[in-house]
Design an enzyme around this catalytic site. Structure first.
Site, PDB file in Angstrom:
ATOM      1  N   ALA A 404      22.595  32.295  -9.878  1.00  0.00           N
ATOM      2  CA  ALA A 404      23.188  30.796  -9.981  1.00  0.00           C
ATOM      3  C   ALA A 404      22.813  29.843 -11.002  1.00  0.00           C
ATOM      4  O   ALA A 404      23.517  29.187 -11.708  1.00  0.00           O
ATOM      5  CB  ALA A 404      23.147  30.165  -8.544  1.00  0.00           C
ATOM      6  N   CYS A 405      21.522  29.944 -11.599  1.00  0.00           N
ATOM      7  CA  CYS A 405      20.827  29.280 -12.660  1.00  0.00           C
ATOM      8  C   CYS A 405      21.534  29.696 -14.032  1.00  0.00           C
ATOM      9  O   CYS A 405      21.366  29.009 -15.078  1.00  0.00           O
ATOM     10  CB  CYS A 405      19.643  29.140 -12.574  1.00  0.00           C
ATOM     11  SG  CYS A 405      18.645  30.809 -12.647  1.00  0.00           S
ATOM     12  N   HIS A 406      22.233  30.773 -13.953  1.00  0.00           N
ATOM     13  CA  HIS A 406      22.936  31.437 -15.165  1.00  0.00           C
ATOM     14  C   HIS A 406      24.376  31.270 -15.333  1.00  0.00           C
ATOM     15  O   HIS A 406      25.205  31.892 -15.981  1.00  0.00           O
ATOM     16  CB  HIS A 406      22.431  33.002 -15.479  1.00  0.00           C
ATOM     17  CG  HIS A 406      21.032  33.172 -15.522  1.00  0.00           C
ATOM     18  ND1 HIS A 406      20.441  34.413 -15.346  1.00  0.00           N
ATOM     19  CD2 HIS A 406      20.098  32.275 -15.818  1.00  0.00           C
ATOM     20  CE1 HIS A 406      19.348  34.151 -15.300  1.00  0.00           C
ATOM     21  NE2 HIS A 406      18.963  32.888 -15.860  1.00  0.00           N
TER      22      HIS A 406
END
Length: 462
Positions: A404-406
């Site tokens: 999700a952080c990408h």
């Protein structure tokens, strides 16, 4: 007096207000949405979306919500206070600490509450470097092996992998960039998808002070050989002048899906992340005997909470939720794991039956490697079937192309997959579908049908 008035008003309001509506498990995976992916759906009827991105985050368990609500109403006191409301808050925290410790095979005193996994991971780096320099300072005289050929003092050396979460990867890169540590980023095997024990041992140096490898990868689901790594590192012969090698695993993706026992693994530190196992967005750091057996140095300075390891007035309600979620994991793990595995295998069978084995590549399948029971990383092969295009065309499926952080890099293939040896043309088509404990076979049927329709629309367009 003001506290008593405020408390009375809060109780009156909570008694008069309608009880909160807490969705059951069956509604978590299906979310009504009036806006579909295609423009033609914007004005159409509501579309029931199906959530299958449980490696990104999980909804908060109803029992956890109840624990949080109760703590907000009844345990509003400062946990450091000695009067009744504060003592009640302290008691709830102690109970939660004990529940979390049982979940990961530790003692209550081993648990330090943090804001989340990122903070816990940063605490580990900070503690390892502090311990390295304090150990060096206390040693009598300098040892030749602690110096570089140019006469400069050798920096602390850290070993990690090239598939870690950004809170490990970017912290290590920062320390390397500013000259505070040397870092070895071990490549995972392109055959097994794992960090190999032999590679860890080959990377060891006299000044190695930390080995940090995740317990399970968030994109491939690959479970790393942490126990074997810890055993080998601890049994290695090292000079008496060499620093202690501290061992850490980020267990964010593993907890709640597989059995996790810190003592059995042999780690000094373990990162615990609540929102991955149906708890709120709060976390904890397991340290084996913090401050006694395992060094822990605070990142923050303040009022001395958490035995001075993590100052700041504790978030009692969220801690209560974390503790309740830990209780549920301890009580139900076998059931959770069996359901997750059955659902994921059914999903993979349906994908093969629908698209055929020539068109489907499972990026989470590595020979001889154990993986998380819930994680299916799959590419539907074909030109124009990039993962982000397929997901944006789906009318029902809510999933991701990777961490999700990408998510802002959705048009690029995952570096995790590339580092695992997945070819570029396969990696760029990847979908990470991670099922949850409430995901049903009916959900899987609907999602695979949705994927089939999306792929057909894209192939017709191109």
């Amino acid at each position: 007096m003001i506290d008593q008035i405020t408390y009375g008003l809060l109780r009156v309001m909570s008694e008069k207000a309608a009880p909160p509506v807490v969705p059951d498990h069956s509604s978590w995976d299906r979310i009504s949405d009036h806006v579909g992916a295609d423009a033609e759906l914007v004005a159409g009827p509501a579309v029931e979306r199906i959530y299958m991105d449980f490696n990104a985050t999980t909804p908060v368990e109803p029992e956890v919500i109840s624990a949080i609500t109760e703590a907000l109403c009844d345990a509003w006191g400062n946990p450091s206070s000695t009067y009744l409301p504060g003592l009640k808050a302290k008691g709830i925290m102690n109970q939660a600490r004990d529940s979390i410790a049982r979940m990961v095979g530790g003692k209550a005193s081993d648990i330090i509450f943090t804001s989340g996994g990122t903070e816990a991971n940063n605490m580990v780096f900070h503690s390892a470097l502090e311990h390295f320099w304090k150990s060096r300072a206390s040693a009598e005289g300098g040892q030749e092996e602690n110096h570089q050929p140019n006469g400069k003092k050798a920096l602390p050396h850290i070993i990690t992998s090239n598939v870690e979460h950004d809170s490990i990867k970017l912290t290590a890169e920062h320390l390397l960039k500013v000259g505070k540590a040397d870092v070895t980023f071990l490549p995972v095997s392109k055959v097994t998808g794992r960090v190999e024990v032999e590679d860890v041992m080959a990377a060891m140096r006299p000044n190695t002070c930390l080995v940090t490898v995740m317990l399970a990868n968030n994109e491939t689901g690959v479970i790393m050989p942490i126990k074997d790594i810890c055993q080998k590192v601890r049994s290695a012969k090292r000079s008496s002048s060499s620093p202690r090698v501290l061992l850490h695993t980020d267990a964010a993706q593993a907890i709640g899906k597989i059995r996790v026992d810190a003592q059995e693994l042999g780690v000094d530190y373990m990162t615990i992340v609540g929102h991955k196992f149906y708890a709120p967005r709060i976390g904890a750091l397991y340290a084996n005997g913090p401050g006694v057996m395992t060094p822990v140095y605070p990142l923050l300075f303040g009022g001395g909470q958490e035995r001075n390891f993590r100052p700041g007035t504790e978030n009692t309600a969220m801690i209560a939720g974390l503790g309740k979620a830990a209780e549920l994991v301890t009580a139900n793990l076998a059931e959770y794991e069996a359901h997750l595995l059955d659902t994921r295998l059914y999903l993979e069978q349906k994908l093969l039956a629908t698209f055929g084995k020539e068109k489907v590549r499972f990026n989470s399948h590595f020979p001889g490697t154990d993986t998380l029971p819930n994680t299916c990383n799959v590419s539907i092969l074909g030109q124009g079937l990039q993962g982000h295009r397929v997901l944006s065309t789906c009318r029902r499926l809510l999933a991701s192309v990777g961490a999700a952080c990408h998510s802002d890099r959705g048009d690029q293939p995952s570096h995790i997959l590339l580092n695992c040896g997945i070819p570029y043309h396969v990696a760029i088509n990847a979908l990470r579908i991670s099922v949850g404990k409430g995901t049903s076979r009916q959900d899987v049927d609907a999602v695979v049908e949705d994927l089939r329709d999306a792929v057909e629309r894209l192939e017709q367009t191109d």
